[in-house]
Design an enzyme around this catalytic site. Sequence first.
Site, PDB file in Angstrom:
ATOM      1  CB  ILE A 183     -16.985   3.620  -4.144  1.00 18.02           C
ATOM      2  CG1 ILE A 183     -15.547   4.102  -4.355  1.00 18.02           C
ATOM      3  CG2 ILE A 183     -17.843   4.757  -3.586  1.00 18.02           C
ATOM      4  CD1 ILE A 183     -15.394   5.133  -5.463  1.00 18.02           C
ATOM      5  N   GLY A 184     -19.100   1.315  -3.814  1.00 19.26           N
ATOM      6  CA  GLY A 184     -20.488   0.920  -3.630  1.00 19.26           C
ATOM      7  C   GLY A 184     -20.697  -0.018  -2.457  1.00 19.26           C
ATOM      8  CG  ASP A 306      -7.101   8.299  -8.259  1.00 21.58           C
ATOM      9  OD1 ASP A 306      -6.374   7.314  -8.020  1.00 21.58           O
ATOM     10  OD2 ASP A 306      -8.048   8.633  -7.516  1.00 21.58           O
ATOM     11  CG  HIS A 439      -2.919 -20.754  18.703  1.00 20.38           C
ATOM     12  ND1 HIS A 439      -3.951 -21.008  17.841  1.00 20.38           N
ATOM     13  CD2 HIS A 439      -3.328 -21.212  19.932  1.00 20.38           C
ATOM     14  CE1 HIS A 439      -4.934 -21.610  18.496  1.00 20.38           C
ATOM     15  NE2 HIS A 439      -4.583 -21.741  19.777  1.00 20.38           N
TER      16      HIS A 439
END
Length: 462
Positions: A183-184, A306, A439
Amino acid sequence: MANDASTVFDLVILGGGSGGYAAALRGAQLGLDVALIEKDKVGGTCLHRGCIPTKALLHAGEIADQAREAAQFGVKTSFEGIDIAGVHKYKDEVISGLYKGLQGLVASRKVTYIEGEGRLSSATSVDVNGQRIQGRHILLATGSVPKSLPGLEIDGNRIISSDHALVLDRVPKSAIILGGGVIGVEFASAWKSFGADITIIEGMKHLVPVEDENSSKLLERAFRKRGIKFNLGTFFQKAEYTQDGVKVTLADGKEFEAEVLLVAVGRGPVSQGLGYEEAGVAMDRGYVLVDEYMRTNIPTISAVGDLVPTLQLAHVGFAEGILVAERLAGLKVVPIDYDGVPRVTYCHPEVASVGITEAKAKEIYGADKVVALKYSLAGNGKSKILKTAGEIKLVQVKDGAVVGVHMVGDRMGEQVGEAQLIYNWEALPAEVAQLIHAHPTQNEALGEAHLALAGKPLHAHD
């Protein structure tokens, strides 16, 4: 509390973020009768306050940098500054389009969507809007919120969280960012592109400290070149208001001043006051504890995202939610290998990885059993065209599979898909080397790194 006993859902989900809505969509697809309870907006942190809006800001910053630097490509442009209202309009339009699409998906799968603040009331029920919603199984998916440090109050004025930063009505002239994790560094990158003076404070020895040390050093070099300042290895002590900003003092007495302080020390689980402890759910430091199948200690309750102590990534929430839905529908499920999850930090340059670091590999297999190879993007034609620098680092068990792929450079997040297959299918360097990569692409750098590791380098020195 009114009890609507006429309906007992197969699955009641508390929280409509990535993990919750993924479980709802997959569960309904498999024939389960699903209720999804969300107090805010379906999509959760990722869509509304995390992944999507931050990447929109970063892309706006990329456009600003390109406008400034266009002359080196022979293109005449002028950069007149950032219209922050216009940036927010663009960001909000991206969110709005995805939100409408997600609402349509939930409705099309015939998920019963309940808007309101839910609370676990028993091992098989959730209370919301004065009603008790019964379920044969409950999934807890209440997500996370920005954390702070003891004695540091986030006031939304000069001391702000990522939530505040996403709606800030101006580009700060200067900012101190407390925390050099994902986040930072993403906000540091975006704000620097917008023209702010940035200083990152990180208590650990490196930026993005969970990444391979080589990736951290490459990012630090790139940030120095961009003029992003950082102080590493000393922890925060205090913050105080000055006449027109904030002053931060570190444990060694160093002081830094700026217009705003962004607190980016991670995110903590949303679990307090929701009835989890009362129902007997096992917890640790606010996290709900689960086994490899996302089951809590209570047979009728699972948890994902989370809220549980796994990687705080939206795509991890998706996978965990799907795993729970498929398990409840009677399908055979396989536990998630969290080392095999791709990780991307979307700063400039990007940091992408999958698998384990060189240090971790040596710890597991022994230093003499680990081979590491670095392939510079300086030898890659498309990277030259884009004027990006960086490296791909491969970590291999000697005479065995590649167990770590670590990449730094613009657009490296787009290369992590193949890296994920290499790690998860336990590919040998020779097996990847025989695949033909297009490529000129940045993707061929991944192929060439494996050619080198297999002992037959092409655009690289022996």
